[in-house]
Scaffold this active site. Sequence first.
Site, short mmCIF file in Angstrom:
data_model
loop_
_atom_site.label_atom_id
_atom_site.label_comp_id
_atom_site.label_asym_id
_atom_site.label_seq_id
_atom_site.Cartn_x
_atom_site.Cartn_y
_atom_site.Cartn_z
N THR A 135 38.92 50.92 42.47
CA THR A 135 38.16 50.59 41.27
C THR A 135 37.33 51.76 40.78
O THR A 135 36.95 52.63 41.57
CB THR A 135 37.23 49.40 41.60
N ASP A 136 37.00 51.73 39.49
CA ASP A 136 36.11 52.78 38.94
C ASP A 136 34.67 52.61 39.42
O ASP A 136 33.85 53.52 39.28
CB ASP A 136 36.17 52.78 37.40
N GLU A 137 34.35 51.42 39.99
CA GLU A 137 32.96 51.16 40.37
C GLU A 137 32.48 52.08 41.50
O GLU A 137 31.28 52.20 41.72
CB GLU A 137 32.77 49.69 40.78
N TYR A 161 30.06 45.32 46.92
CA TYR A 161 31.49 45.39 46.61
C TYR A 161 31.94 46.84 46.44
O TYR A 161 32.90 47.28 47.10
CB TYR A 161 31.79 44.60 45.32
N LYS A 165 34.57 49.13 48.69
CA LYS A 165 35.79 49.76 48.15
C LYS A 165 35.72 51.27 48.36
O LYS A 165 36.74 51.92 48.67
CB LYS A 165 35.94 49.44 46.66
P1 NAD Z 1 41.41 38.81 43.25
O1 NAD Z 1 40.11 38.47 43.86
O2 NAD Z 1 41.88 38.04 42.06
O3 NAD Z 1 42.58 38.69 44.33
C1 NAD Z 1 42.43 39.16 45.65
C2 NAD Z 1 43.58 38.61 46.48
O4 NAD Z 1 43.46 39.12 47.82
C3 NAD Z 1 43.58 37.07 46.57
O5 NAD Z 1 44.88 36.57 46.37
C4 NAD Z 1 43.12 36.81 48.00
O6 NAD Z 1 43.63 35.61 48.54
C5 NAD Z 1 43.66 38.03 48.73
N1 NAD Z 1 42.92 38.34 49.98
C6 NAD Z 1 41.57 38.39 50.14
N2 NAD Z 1 41.29 38.67 51.43
C7 NAD Z 1 42.47 38.81 52.08
C8 NAD Z 1 42.82 39.11 53.43
N3 NAD Z 1 41.88 39.33 54.36
N4 NAD Z 1 44.13 39.19 53.75
C9 NAD Z 1 45.09 38.96 52.80
N5 NAD Z 1 44.81 38.66 51.52
C10 NAD Z 1 43.51 38.58 51.16
O7 NAD Z 1 41.34 40.36 42.94
P2 NAD Z 1 41.95 41.19 41.72
O8 NAD Z 1 40.99 41.15 40.61
O9 NAD Z 1 43.36 40.80 41.54
O10 NAD Z 1 41.88 42.67 42.34
C11 NAD Z 1 42.95 43.17 43.15
C12 NAD Z 1 42.59 44.56 43.63
O11 NAD Z 1 42.36 45.41 42.50
C13 NAD Z 1 41.32 44.63 44.46
O12 NAD Z 1 41.52 45.56 45.49
C14 NAD Z 1 40.25 45.11 43.48
O13 NAD Z 1 39.24 45.83 44.16
C15 NAD Z 1 41.07 46.01 42.59
N6 NAD Z 1 40.58 46.16 41.21
C16 NAD Z 1 40.31 45.06 40.45
C17 NAD Z 1 39.93 45.23 39.12
C18 NAD Z 1 39.62 44.04 38.22
O14 NAD Z 1 39.14 44.24 37.11
N7 NAD Z 1 39.91 42.82 38.63
C19 NAD Z 1 39.81 46.52 38.59
C20 NAD Z 1 40.10 47.62 39.41
C21 NAD Z 1 40.50 47.42 40.72
O1 DAU Z 2 35.32 48.03 37.00
C1 DAU Z 2 36.31 47.41 37.76
C2 DAU Z 2 35.74 46.15 38.38
O2 DAU Z 2 35.63 45.20 37.32
C3 DAU Z 2 36.59 45.60 39.51
O3 DAU Z 2 36.60 46.52 40.56
C4 DAU Z 2 36.01 44.26 40.01
O4 DAU Z 2 36.87 43.71 40.99
C5 DAU Z 2 35.94 43.30 38.83
O5 DAU Z 2 35.35 42.09 39.23
C6 DAU Z 2 35.13 43.93 37.69
O6 DAU Z 2 33.73 44.04 38.03
P1 DAU Z 2 32.57 43.72 36.97
O7 DAU Z 2 31.34 43.37 37.70
O8 DAU Z 2 32.50 44.77 35.93
O9 DAU Z 2 33.25 42.39 36.29
P2 DAU Z 2 32.62 41.00 35.85
O10 DAU Z 2 33.67 40.30 35.06
O11 DAU Z 2 31.98 40.28 36.98
O12 DAU Z 2 31.46 41.45 34.84
C7 DAU Z 2 31.74 42.23 33.70
C8 DAU Z 2 30.43 42.52 33.00
O13 DAU Z 2 29.91 41.30 32.46
C9 DAU Z 2 29.34 43.04 33.93
O14 DAU Z 2 28.53 43.97 33.22
C10 DAU Z 2 28.52 41.81 34.27
C11 DAU Z 2 28.64 40.96 33.02
N1 DAU Z 2 28.61 39.50 33.20
C12 DAU Z 2 29.45 38.95 34.12
C13 DAU Z 2 29.48 37.60 34.32
C14 DAU Z 2 30.39 36.99 35.36
C15 DAU Z 2 27.81 38.71 32.41
O15 DAU Z 2 27.05 39.21 31.54
N2 DAU Z 2 27.83 37.37 32.60
C16 DAU Z 2 28.62 36.77 33.54
O16 DAU Z 2 28.56 35.52 33.69
#
Ligand code: NAD
Ligand code: DAU
Length: 361
Positions: A135-137, A161, A165
């Site tokens: 992730t970019d975080e 988180y 990562k």
């Molecule tokens: P998600 O939470 O929707 O899915 C995570 C999956 O991992 C789920 O299916 C869960 O059951 C599985 N999991 C959790 N713990 C496990 C374990 N111990 N063994 C096997 N499986 C397990 O997450 P996502 O949003 O699809 O993100 C996927 C990946 O991409 C993550 O590594 C996250 O850090 C990264 N990522 C997410 C975003 C985003 O915006 N969602 C952006 C950049 C990177």
């Molecule tokens: O940047 C990549 C990341 O983006 C991934 O690595 C994470 O897995 C993914 O969850 C996401 O993280 P964020 O914290 O940016 O996503 P989230 O959707 O939780 O929140 C997006 C923005 O919105 C953040 O600034 C917090 C804000 N927010 C979020 C929620 C859930 C609100 O203002 N209200 C809300 O209820």
Amino acid sequence: MILITGGAGFIGSNFVLDWLSDPKHGQEPVINLDLLTYAGNTENLSSIANDPRYQFIHGDIRNPELIEALLAKHRPRTVVHFAAESHVDRSIHGPGEFISTNIQGTFNLLQCSLAYWKRLPADQAKDFRFLHVSTDEVYGSLGAKDPAFTETTPYQPNSPYSASKAASDHLVRAWHHTYGLPVLTTNCSNNYGPFQFPEKLIPLVIANALAGKPLPIYGDGMNVRDWLFVGDHCSAIRAVLAQGVPGEVYNIGGWNEMPNLVIVKTICALLDERSPETAKRAGGKHESLIQSVKDRPGHDRRYAINAEKINQALGWKPSETFASGIAKTVDWYLANQDWVRRVQSGAYRDWIQKQYGNTAS
Ligand code: NAD
Ligand code: DAU
């Protein structure tokens, strides 16, 4: 054969579906290893449940015996590692599971993959890849005028988180540097699209707006994220797998920075057009449901991704604009309100319990 971890989650399930429908890869089977935590949902993959190219394994990335056995039996040419705890707010309330899954789990996968890779015949070892999805975080928070994150921006994770990562990224890097494991790391910005769990901003806002519930905005709503349609993240990962150089890191982003309030108002405007009854119930406009709530502790102000490297080196660029991607996403959630209801009601967890019981290894 490729092994995916976390393929029942949001991005993982989109990746599996895209992989099997892509004519370039479509014939290559996929094994999906997922623990089915609250975020994993096999319903996302019901369209391929009986596809001979697809196999689901209910299990934990932290289980060395299981991973060793899977690698030995299926002999994948690639591991694509999505599995993680992914929600920042949950990491603030309960960091333990993030440390365990994201760090210990990645360590375990690396150890097992290394042992497997060392045993492969030279021609297969040369082509093996371990792709770590990050992730970019990990780069921390930017000021309004700071340049976007590049692959050499120093790590400065701020939440449990992002710290977990970041730790996993460092392990992946070390397993390449020290042991030569052919790893690839991708650091991507905020994804949105079908099958995203309605705890994250975009699906939460769509679901709440349709239900006439408040749309919670943390702080002043001016925190900025870069948003990428999930299908574009999947195509970027495929490009990195196909042409990425082992040991290299690739930033992935949508060139689409936006404050949260603008995102939420855009969704409301789309819903006003598409769902006039719920707009009427909200007093004419879904926007009237917006409510400012207490800020997230340690809330990063701004993320921005410089995605020049992946564009220049691999020719990847996103194919959706935010306007096209968010319209598709809103339409998907409108057409799949039962999916949201089942996820929110826990009905799908009951089904998983019935179907898989405690079979996770
Ligand atoms: P998600 O939470 O929707 O899915 C995570 C999956 O991992 C789920 O299916 C869960 O059951 C599985 N999991 C959790 N713990 C496990 C374990 N111990 N063994 C096997 N499986 C397990 O997450 P996502 O949003 O699809 O993100 C996927 C990946 O991409 C993550 O590594 C996250 O850090 C990264 N990522 C997410 C975003 C985003 O915006 N969602 C952006 C950049 C990177
Ligand atoms: O940047 C990549 C990341 O983006 C991934 O690595 C994470 O897995 C993914 O969850 C996401 O993280 P964020 O914290 O940016 O996503 P989230 O959707 O939780 O929140 C997006 C923005 O919105 C953040 O600034 C917090 C804000 N927010 C979020 C929620 C859930 C609100 O203002 N209200 C809300 O209820």
